[in-house]
Design an enzyme around this catalytic site. Structure first.
Site, PDB file in Angstrom:
ATOM      1  N   ARG A  93       3.153 -12.987  -1.742  1.00  0.00           N
ATOM      2  CA  ARG A  93       1.975 -12.780  -0.900  1.00  0.00           C
ATOM      3  C   ARG A  93       2.037 -13.592   0.383  1.00  0.00           C
ATOM      4  NH1 ARG A  93      -1.622 -11.101  -5.508  1.00  0.00           N
ATOM      5  NH2 ARG A  93      -3.694 -10.622  -4.752  1.00  0.00           N
ATOM      6  N   ARG A 132     -14.703  -2.114 -10.079  1.00  0.00           N
ATOM      7  CA  ARG A 132     -13.636  -2.062 -11.094  1.00  0.00           C
ATOM      8  C   ARG A 132     -14.093  -2.672 -12.420  1.00  0.00           C
ATOM      9  NH1 ARG A 132      -7.867  -3.782  -9.127  1.00  0.00           N
ATOM     10  NH2 ARG A 132      -8.735  -5.813  -8.712  1.00  0.00           N
TER      11      ARG A 132
HETATM   12  P1  AMP Z   1      -4.437 -10.091  -8.167  1.00  0.00           P
HETATM   13  O1  AMP Z   1      -4.766  -9.812  -9.589  1.00  0.00           O
HETATM   14  O2  AMP Z   1      -2.979  -9.877  -7.852  1.00  0.00           O
HETATM   15  O3  AMP Z   1      -5.305  -9.350  -7.199  1.00  0.00           O
HETATM   16  O4  AMP Z   1      -4.699 -11.642  -7.914  1.00  0.00           O
HETATM   17  C1  AMP Z   1      -5.953 -12.218  -8.119  1.00  0.00           C
HETATM   18  C2  AMP Z   1      -6.038 -13.537  -7.371  1.00  0.00           C
HETATM   19  O5  AMP Z   1      -5.037 -14.432  -7.876  1.00  0.00           O
HETATM   20  C3  AMP Z   1      -5.782 -13.447  -5.883  1.00  0.00           C
HETATM   21  O6  AMP Z   1      -6.942 -13.101  -5.147  1.00  0.00           O
HETATM   22  C4  AMP Z   1      -5.279 -14.854  -5.583  1.00  0.00           C
HETATM   23  O7  AMP Z   1      -6.342 -15.784  -5.528  1.00  0.00           O
HETATM   24  C5  AMP Z   1      -4.455 -15.174  -6.809  1.00  0.00           C
HETATM   25  N1  AMP Z   1      -3.040 -14.746  -6.679  1.00  0.00           N
HETATM   26  C6  AMP Z   1      -2.389 -13.780  -7.394  1.00  0.00           C
HETATM   27  N2  AMP Z   1      -1.108 -13.677  -7.012  1.00  0.00           N
HETATM   28  C7  AMP Z   1      -0.939 -14.604  -6.028  1.00  0.00           C
HETATM   29  C8  AMP Z   1       0.164 -14.980  -5.219  1.00  0.00           C
HETATM   30  N3  AMP Z   1       1.369 -14.374  -5.317  1.00  0.00           N
HETATM   31  N4  AMP Z   1      -0.032 -15.974  -4.304  1.00  0.00           N
HETATM   32  C9  AMP Z   1      -1.217 -16.602  -4.175  1.00  0.00           C
HETATM   33  N5  AMP Z   1      -2.300 -16.279  -4.897  1.00  0.00           N
HETATM   34  C10 AMP Z   1      -2.172 -15.292  -5.824  1.00  0.00           C
END
Ligand code: AMP
Length: 203
Positions: A93, A132
């Site tokens: 990310r 969701r």
């Molecule tokens: P997600 O389920 O991928 O949408 O992730 C949920 C939350 O987890 C995000 O909004 C971030 O706060 C954190 N997160 C997940 N993956 C990452 C990543 N690769 N880098 C930084 N934060 C992450």
């Protein structure tokens, strides 16, 4: 991980369908889905040190530090089941994560096979994500909303996506591994489009 195993990255804002499509690629190609969001939610639920640090950041819709995310991912990638090939959902990310991941792969004589950008319309994502109610693990619809899925947080997450993650589209384009697909259509059509890409790169 076996040297020729595919390493696929799904890029796209929250709500683009990365998790859904990653699970379908698991089924269709026997790849292993690696979702850093799922790993972080598990760390928060387990109350680990990393989870304690990540909790408030996640609730605010911001990005957890590269150090925490990379440590969690490295740990997961040391497990034997990733040998078949992986599909990353929600990682990298940031520029720093992308560079560190390239280094991790290079140490094993590997590189990213394809980075696939799921192209969607932002406004549609706010409604989609804040409504969701599906379970991340089983796809069932009777689970509570995921933490951080209210409209305000989703807007923060979209901002973080555009500021920190969208530049990775150019990064992977520069490496010649970028593919883009229209991800506003039916789930089945997107699954097929992704399937053709994966067939193409693993041939
Ligand atoms: P997600 O389920 O991928 O949408 O992730 C949920 C939350 O987890 C995000 O909004 C971030 O706060 C954190 N997160 C997940 N993956 C990452 C990543 N690769 N880098 C930084 N934060 C992450």
């Amino acid at each position: 991980m076996a040297k020729n195993s595919p390493v696929l990255i799904l890029l796209g804002p929250p709500g683009a369908g990365k998790g859904t499509q990653a699970r379908m690629l698991e089924e269709d190609f026997g790849l292993v889905q690696l979702s850093t969001g799922d790993m972080l939610r598990a760390a928060v639920a387990a109350g680990t040190e990393a989870g304690k640090k990540a909790k408030a950041v996640m609730e605010a819709g911001q990005l957890v530090s590269d150090d925490i995310v990379l440590a969690i991912l490295r740990d997961r990638m040391s497990q034997p089941d990733v040998a078949k090939g992986i599909i990353l959902d929600g990682f990298p990310r940031t520029d720093g994560q992308a560079a560190a991941f390239d280094g991790l792969l290079a140490a094993n004589g590997q590189k990213v096979t394809a980075a696939i950008s799921l192209e969607v319309n932002d406004e549609a994502m706010v409604g989609r994500v804040s409504g969701r109610y599906t379970c991340d693990k089983c796809g069932g619809t009777d689970m509570k909303r995921r933490a951080g899925d209210n409209a305000e947080t989703v807007r923060e997450r979209l901002k973080a996506y555009h500021a920190q993650t969208a530049p990775l589209i150019a990064y992977y384009n520069g490496k010649g591994v970028l593919q883009k697909i229209d991800a506003m259509g039916a789930i089945g059509d997107i699954r097929k489009a992704l399937g053709s890409i994966v067939d193409g790169v693993s041939a």
